[in-house]
Enzyme design. Sequence first.
Site, mmCIF file in Angstrom:
data_model
loop_
_atom_site.group_PDB
_atom_site.id
_atom_site.type_symbol
_atom_site.label_atom_id
_atom_site.label_comp_id
_atom_site.label_asym_id
_atom_site.label_seq_id
_atom_site.Cartn_x
_atom_site.Cartn_y
_atom_site.Cartn_z
ATOM 1 N N GLU A 22 -36.533 -30.266 -23.491
ATOM 2 C CA GLU A 22 -35.214 -30.492 -22.776
ATOM 3 C C GLU A 22 -35.660 -28.574 -22.014
ATOM 4 O OE1 GLU A 22 -34.870 -32.056 -20.509
ATOM 5 O OE2 GLU A 22 -35.378 -34.511 -20.935
ATOM 6 N N PRO A 226 1.841 -3.550 -3.331
ATOM 7 C CA PRO A 226 2.030 -2.758 -4.515
ATOM 8 C C PRO A 226 0.917 -2.760 -5.277
ATOM 9 C CG PRO A 226 2.784 -5.375 -4.498
ATOM 10 C CD PRO A 226 1.616 -4.653 -3.257
ATOM 11 N N ASP A 249 -3.884 7.046 -0.864
ATOM 12 C CA ASP A 249 -3.441 7.854 -1.770
ATOM 13 C C ASP A 249 -3.394 7.192 -2.791
ATOM 14 O OD1 ASP A 249 -1.969 8.661 0.671
ATOM 15 O OD2 ASP A 249 -0.633 6.908 0.306
ATOM 16 N N LYS A 271 -1.857 12.918 -5.695
ATOM 17 C CA LYS A 271 -1.478 13.723 -6.306
ATOM 18 C C LYS A 271 -3.187 12.947 -7.827
ATOM 19 C CE LYS A 271 2.913 15.958 -6.059
ATOM 20 N NZ LYS A 271 3.878 15.203 -5.638
ATOM 21 N N GLY A 303 1.849 0.254 -0.624
ATOM 22 C CA GLY A 303 2.806 -0.491 -0.041
ATOM 23 C C GLY A 303 2.502 -1.109 0.933
ATOM 24 N N ASP A 304 3.622 -0.903 1.982
ATOM 25 C CA ASP A 304 3.723 -1.072 3.492
ATOM 26 C C ASP A 304 3.847 -0.065 4.379
ATOM 27 O OD1 ASP A 304 4.290 -3.103 6.010
ATOM 28 O OD2 ASP A 304 5.405 -0.977 6.112
ATOM 29 N N THR A 332 5.706 -3.989 0.282
ATOM 30 C CA THR A 332 6.518 -3.362 0.189
ATOM 31 C C THR A 332 6.805 -2.775 -0.934
ATOM 32 O OG1 THR A 332 8.086 -1.291 1.112
ATOM 33 C CG2 THR A 332 8.964 -4.217 1.144
ATOM 34 N N ALA A 333 7.082 -2.215 -1.942
ATOM 35 C CA ALA A 333 7.230 -2.124 -3.038
ATOM 36 C C ALA A 333 8.740 -3.322 -3.409
ATOM 37 C CB ALA A 333 7.226 -0.993 -4.237
ATOM 38 N N MET A 384 11.595 5.795 -5.182
ATOM 39 C CA MET A 384 11.233 7.420 -5.994
ATOM 40 C C MET A 384 11.987 8.255 -6.995
ATOM 41 S SD MET A 384 8.722 9.372 -2.938
ATOM 42 C CE MET A 384 9.786 8.457 -1.857
#
Length: 464
Positions: A22, A226, A249, A271, A303-304, A332-333, A384
């Site tokens: 088999e 997010p 970003d 960054k 996010g947005d 968004t967050a 932030m």
Amino acid sequence: MKHFPIFLDVEGRDIAVSGGDEAALAKLRLLAKSDARLTVYSAAPHADIRNLAASGELALVPRAIKAADLAGKVLVYAANEDADEDERVVTLARTAGVLVNHVDNLDTSDFITPAVVDRDPVVVAIGTEGAAPVLARTIKAELEESLSPALGPLARVAKGFRHLAKSLPFGRKRRTFWSDYYSRVGPRAYDKGGEAALAGTLEHLLAEHVNAGPDIGTVTFVGSGPGDPELLTLKARRALHDADVVIHDRLVTAGILDLARREALIVNVGKQGFAPSTPQAEINALLVRHASAGRQVVRLKSGDATVFGRLDEEVDACAAAGVSCSVIPGITAASAAAASIGRSLTRRRCNSSVRLITGHDVEGYAEHDWRALARPGEVTAIYMGKKSARFLQGRLMMHGAAPDTPVTIVENATRGDQRVIATELAYLSEDIGEADLTGPALVLYGLAPRDAEAIARPKREIVL
Ligand code: SAH
């Protein structure tokens, strides 16, 4: 990835299968789909194997495999279902330098055979590195259902047409031609006239595309949410898939970037470590330059895009350059963080509004209408807000906010490493300092996690 997937050219090459029952038969069924030359070594082969040999599908050698048999073989399967015999075959293969698959034994195999969805020449191979064969079968079943049987003929005919398609310039133009063929025009022609209808259809379609005007580039601003790729909208997903250039970003996660096409140009303008981010004017110029060259540009913002995303400056730059653009909203967050703690941002009879504020702006710590924010029952999502926690705390308390106002910090909302810290206004900066946050964090002022009541100081970090 311990096992690296490749497609091996086995046309006219020799593959040996040691075993006649088999396990051997299961491999042979798969191998028979290839253009390899198959030889089975078995003293007592299964009737089906004898039949395959009789019909010329494979060569049958009615004895155990020997060292000399391995000369010139490209692959060997040890499929005897007998541990000692299989070990012997593995040793023979290793000595001869031939790659061996020891059936159902991952540790002693050089390669594994994936589950296969066959729409020759389109072949999908599914592997789980032996971790979840059941899952591989489920994925296979799903693909079998979703990939039309017409895919094989469509691809076969297209293969012979590839050199003609080169009259379209490489890149978007050619890609659009092929995607029109595979997703729209080809299947329709196949349904009507079968494989024979496809060549003529391709000729027509190519002429249409060759005579079409130049590509017009656009910029699509996309909210990537997010971080969890499953929280992208369907439109965002499609835009990412269609993009020639993706400009993103820092907070856009790798899992989301993976959804872009492999050939797309991916530019990180956020960054990196302590390096400065790309100046806004340069980002604007980049968008305009790529779109003006006829490319589909996706500007991905976490996010947005309309929330603390400097969207207007980029839209204005596009408008000034006559580049058309559109915006696809994202989660968004604040929404993500509220969902993570099981709370509404607005509540009936309690707070009928919610503010989205930033902890700092171009001038430094941002000033707000503190008196309004400090009123009992108010809810504010602070973006932030890590660095400005002490400032926020001082301003709110100075304007009369209760020291025991609940505050929740959600770090890395919706990602695998999400952390939730429930505290009170009086301890906000101290707790943020202690938490040693390294990821993006959203401060929900005026909200406690649904099940935070049970958690008393000093242990306020909770897992949700
Ligand atoms: N446009 C974004 C906000 C960009 S400003 C949005 O709509 O979410 C960047 C700030 O957003 C971060 O400093 C942090 O406060 C918040 N943020 C973004 N992603 C986050 C996440 N996954 N978890 C928590 N906060 C996040």
